[in-house]
Scaffold this active site. Structure first.
Site, PDB file in Angstrom:
ATOM      1  N   HIS A  67       0.800  -1.229   0.000  1.00  0.00           N
ATOM      2  CA  HIS A  67       0.000   0.000   0.000  1.00  0.00           C
ATOM      3  C   HIS A  67       0.825   1.267   0.000  1.00  0.00           C
ATOM      4  O   HIS A  67       0.447   2.268  -0.592  1.00  0.00           O
ATOM      5  CB  HIS A  67      -0.965  -0.006   1.176  1.00  0.00           C
ATOM      6  CG  HIS A  67      -2.304  -0.439   0.731  1.00  0.00           C
ATOM      7  ND1 HIS A  67      -3.465   0.044   1.227  1.00  0.00           N
ATOM      8  CD2 HIS A  67      -2.644  -1.292  -0.246  1.00  0.00           C
ATOM      9  CE1 HIS A  67      -4.480  -0.510   0.592  1.00  0.00           C
ATOM     10  NE2 HIS A  67      -4.006  -1.337  -0.301  1.00  0.00           N
TER      11      HIS A  67
ATOM     12  N   ASP B  94      -5.306  -8.489  -3.582  1.00  0.00           N
ATOM     13  CA  ASP B  94      -5.531  -9.474  -2.524  1.00  0.00           C
ATOM     14  C   ASP B  94      -5.853 -10.851  -3.086  1.00  0.00           C
ATOM     15  O   ASP B  94      -5.448 -11.862  -2.515  1.00  0.00           O
ATOM     16  CB  ASP B  94      -6.673  -9.014  -1.603  1.00  0.00           C
ATOM     17  CG  ASP B  94      -6.160  -8.048  -0.550  1.00  0.00           C
ATOM     18  OD1 ASP B  94      -5.103  -8.332   0.038  1.00  0.00           O
ATOM     19  OD2 ASP B  94      -6.789  -7.009  -0.339  1.00  0.00           O
TER      20      ASP B  94
HETATM   21  C1  PEP Z   1      -7.132  -5.277  -4.237  1.00  0.00           C
HETATM   22  O1  PEP Z   1      -7.077  -6.042  -3.274  1.00  0.00           O
HETATM   23  O2  PEP Z   1      -6.894  -5.625  -5.431  1.00  0.00           O
HETATM   24  C2  PEP Z   1      -7.477  -3.862  -4.041  1.00  0.00           C
HETATM   25  C3  PEP Z   1      -7.637  -3.043  -5.050  1.00  0.00           C
HETATM   26  O3  PEP Z   1      -7.592  -3.451  -2.776  1.00  0.00           O
HETATM   27  P1  PEP Z   1      -6.384  -3.012  -1.855  1.00  0.00           P
HETATM   28  O4  PEP Z   1      -5.142  -2.931  -2.718  1.00  0.00           O
HETATM   29  O5  PEP Z   1      -6.785  -1.714  -1.274  1.00  0.00           O
HETATM   30  O6  PEP Z   1      -6.323  -4.129  -0.858  1.00  0.00           O
HETATM   31 MG    MG Z   2      -7.832  -5.504  -1.369  1.00  0.00          MG
END
Ligand code: PEP
Ligand code: MG
Length: 577
Positions: A193, A454
Site C-alpha cells: 500500500h 488481494d
Molecule cells: C485489491 O485487493 O486488489 C485492491 C484493489 O484493494 P487493496 O489494494 O486496497 O487491498
Molecule cells: Mg484488497
C-alpha cells in the site's frame, strides 16, 4: 560505491542523505551534528529520570497489590537504568557514532541482548525481557511529547532519502514530502500500500530491498531511481551531480508517459469495443490528476486512507459526510465508487491503514459487521453524501452471500432512518471464496469489482508485503486467470457490471489479456491511465480474446508469460513492417 536493487514502484530520480527509520523496533536512526550531541544526551538522561519515576510508581503499586516478589522485578529494572553497560553505553554510542538517542538505546539493548543470549545461565537469559522492557520504556519516553517519527523527520536539514524497514501508509501520508525526496523500504511488493501511495504523492520509491535499512549508515549520500529500482549508496560526485540535474526536473515527468492534454473522446479498442477507465484514489489531492489523465470517474476510493493514523472511532459521521460529498462533487458528473473501511481489528482503536494489509481474519466487511456501530456511521455518511453525486458503495473483503445480505440489511435500515434512497452496492471479489461463490452472490449485489492485489495473495498463499516471497506473487497463475473468468461469467449471467481495480490492470502487458478475458471496466492508479488508454486504442478485442483463449489452455504462469511476450513481439514486428 555500492548498488542495491529492489523493485521500482514510483518513478523518478532523487538525491539525498540517508535517514533510517526502523519501525519494527520503533526506532529511528538519523545523523546528528557534533554540536547536538549534548542535547541528545540530555534527552537520554531526562528519559531515564522519567522512566525511574514511572518504574518506582509501578513498583509501589505492585508491592501493595501483589507483594514483594512482583515488586522485585521493578527493582531490577530501576537498577538497569544505572547500568554502565546500558544507558552508559547508549551515551557512548551517541558520542562516537553521532546518532540520535532513541537509536543509541536500541543499539545498546541489542548488544546486551546478544551477550545474554550466549550465556549458559537461564536466570540471566531471562533478564533479556526486562532489558527489552526498559529499552522500550526509554524509547517511549524519548518520543514523549513531540518526538515521534513524524516530528523527528520534520527536523531534517538538507535533502534526505528515507530508508525504512517498512513504512506504513498512515505514516507516509503524514510526512512532509517537501523535505524527504524519496523513500526506499526493505519490505514490500508492487502492490504494497505504501507503494500505491508513493505513486499518488509522486514521490520516487523503491521497495523490496531486503535489509537496506540495516546496511546503510545514517547520513550516507544516496541516489534513488524509482524507475529502475536502483539505490546507489555513496556514489561518486559526478554521479551525484548528474542525478541532481535529473531530479530537479518537474515532478510531473514522473508519470513517465508523454500524454496529450485531456483526451475526452470515448475510449474504445481498435475494433470498437467500449472500455471504461477509472482511477483508484487515496487522497483527495489525487482528484486533480483525474481529468488530466482522462479518468471517467473513481472506481475505487480507499476510504481508510482518510484516517491517516487516527483511530477509526475518532472520525465522525459529519467529517466523513463532508469528505464524501467533496469527492462526489469534484468528480461529478462521473461516478465514484467508495469502498467502506478496509481495516483489520487492530486498527479500530490503534492506527490507520497498512502494516497488516496481508493479514486475513477480522478485516474489511467482516470487521464492519462485527462493529456495526462503525459501519453504521460510515453508511449514514455515505447515504447522505449520495444526494450530491453518482455514488456506488463497495464492501471490501467479502467472503459470501450471508455477509452481503447482512450489510445490505444495515444499509436499508440506515436509508429508511434518513428517508433517503440507498446507493447501488457492490462486492469486492478479492478472496478466493468470493470468486468461487460469485455465481451465488450475483443476485445479491449490483456490481462486482475484482481486487487482484488481494486475490493473488490469498489464492497463491503469498503475503503481498513480504519481499522474500514476491517471486511467487504471480498474476499470470492459471488459477487466477480462471477465477477472473469465473467472476466475469457470473456477472454476465446476472446482468451486473464487473470491473477490476487491482494493480494488475496497470501493467500494459496484462491489460490486453484482461480485455481478452472479457473485462471492459478497469480502475487503476491515475499515473497509469495515459499508457492504458494508448494500449487500449491500439488493441483489437477479438485478437485479445483469441490470446486469452490460448493462454487459458497453458499450464503454468511461465508458459503463459512466454506466450504473451511472443505474441506481443510478433504484433509489434507486424505493425513495424
Ligand atoms: C485489491 O485487493 O486488489 C485492491 C484493489 O484493494 P487493496 O489494494 O486496497 O487491498
Ligand atoms: Mg484488497
Amino acid at each position: 560505491m555500492e548498488r542495491l536493487i529492489g523493485i521500482g514502484v514510483s518513478p523518478g530520480v532523487a538525491v539525498g542523505r540517508a535517514v533510517i527509520l526502523t519501525l519494527r523496533t520503533e526506532a529511528i536512526r538519523f545523523p546528528i551534528p557534533p554540536e547536538r550531541v549534548d542535547r541528545e544526551i540530555a534527552a537520554l538522561h531526562a528519559a531515564r529520570e522519567l522512566s525511574r519515576h514511572q518504574l518506582q510508581d509501578i513498583r509501589g503499586r505492585a508491592n501493595k497489590a501483589r507483594g514483594a516478589e512482583l515488586a522485585a522485578i521493578f527493582d531490577a529494572q530501576v537498577l538497569m537504568l544505572d547500568d554502565a553497560l546500558f544507558v552508559g553505553r547508549a551515551e557512548e554510542i551517541i558520542r562516537n557514532e553521532l546518532v540520535n538517542a532513541a537509536w543509541a538505546v536500541h543499539r545498546a539493548y541489542e548488544e546486551l541482548a546478544l551477550v545474554l543470549a550466549s550465556v549458559d545461565d537461564e536466570y540471566l537469559r531471562e533478564r533479556e525481557t526486562d532489558i527489552a522492557d526498559v529499552a522500550g520504556r526509554l524509547r517511549m519516553n524519548l518520543r514523549h511529547g513531540t518526538r515521534g517519527p513524524r516530528e523527528l523527520l520534520s527536523e531534517l536539514s538538507g535533502p534526505s532519502i528515507l530508508i525504512a524497514d517498512e513504512l506504513t501508509a498512515s505514516l507516509a501520508a503524514q510526512l512532509d514530502w517537501s523535505r524527504i525526496q524519496a523513500f526506499a523500504v526493505d519490505a514490500g511488493s508492487r502492490t504494497y500500500h505504501t507503494a500505491i501511495l508513493a505513486r499518488s504523492l509522486k514521490v520516487p520509491a523503491v521497495v523490496g530491498l531486503h535489509d537496506a535499512s540495516g546496511l546503510i549508515p545514517a547520513g550516507t549520500p544516496i541516489i534513488l531511481d524509482g524507475t529502475t529500482g536502483e539505490l546507489a549508496v555513496n556514489p561518486a560526485p559526478d554521479a551525484i551531480e548528474r542525478a541532481t540535474r535529473l531530479a530537479a526536473r518537474p515532478r510531473a515527468r514522473a508519470t513517465s508517459f508523454p500524454h496529450a492534454p485531456a483526451d475526452t473522446t470515448p475510449l474504445t479498442t481498435a475494433d470498437g469495443i467500449g472500455i471504461l477507465l477509472q482511477a483508484n484514489v487515496e487522497l483527495i489531492e489525487d482528484l486533480e490528476l483525474l481529468h488530466e489523465h482522462g479518468a471517467e470517474g473513481v472506481g475505487l476510493y480507499r476510504s481508510e486512507f482518510m484516517l491517516s493514523g487516527r483511530p477509526v472511532e475518532t472520525i465522525s459521521e459529519e467529517q466523513q459526510y463532508m469528505l464524501y460529498r467533496t469527492l462526489l462533487e469534484q468528480v461529478g458528473p462521473y461516478p465514484v465508487t467508495i469502498r467502506t473501511f478496509d481495516l483489520d481489528e487492530r486498527q479500530t482503536s490503534v492506527r490507520g491503514p497498512e502494516r497488516c494489509r496481508s493479514r486475513p481474519g477480522l478485516r474489511g466487511l467482516r470487521l464492519g459487521l462485527a462493529r456495526p456501530d462503525l459501519l453504521r456511521t460510515q453508511l449514514r455518511a455515505l447515504v447522505r453524501a449520495g444526494a450530491h453525486g453518482r455514488l456506488r458503495i463497495m464492501f471490501p473483503f467479502v467472503t459470501g452471500v450471508e455477509e452481503v445480505r447482512e450489510a445490505r440489511r444495515l444499509l436499508r435500515s440506515v436509508a429508511t432512518e434518513l428517508s433517503m434512497s440507498a446507493p447501488p452496492v457492490g462486492a469486492m471479489v478479492e478472496v478466493p471464496a468470493a470468486a468461487l461463490a460469485a455465481g451465488l452472490m450475483g443476485s445479491e449485489v449490483d456490481f462486482f469489482t475484482i481486487g487482484t492485489n488481494d486475490l493473488i495473495q490469498f489464492t497463491l498463499a503469498v503475503d503481498r508485503t513480504d519481499d522474500r516471497v514476491s517471486e511467487f506473487y504471480e498474476p499470470l497463475h492459471p488459477a487466477l486467470l480462471r477465477m477472473i473468468r469465473m467472476v466475469r461469467r457470473a456477472a454476465v449471467r446476472h446482468h451486473i457490471p464487473v470491473s477490476l481495480c487491482g494493480e494488475m490492470a496497470s501493467d500494459p502487458a496484462l491489460l490486453g489479456l484482461l480485455i481478452g478475458l472479457g473485462l471492459t471496466e478497469f480502475s487503476m492508479t491515475p499515473a497509469a491511465l495515459p499508457i492504458a488508454r494508448q494500449v487500449i486504442r491500439d488493441l483489437r478485442a477479438d485478437h485479445a480474446r483469441a490470446l486469452a483463449r490460448h493462454a487459458l489452455m497453458l499450464s503454468t504462469a511461465e508458459e503463459i508469460e512466454r506466450y504473451l511476450f511472443d505474441a506481443l513481439a510478433a504484433r509489434n514486428a507486424a505493425s513495424n513492417t
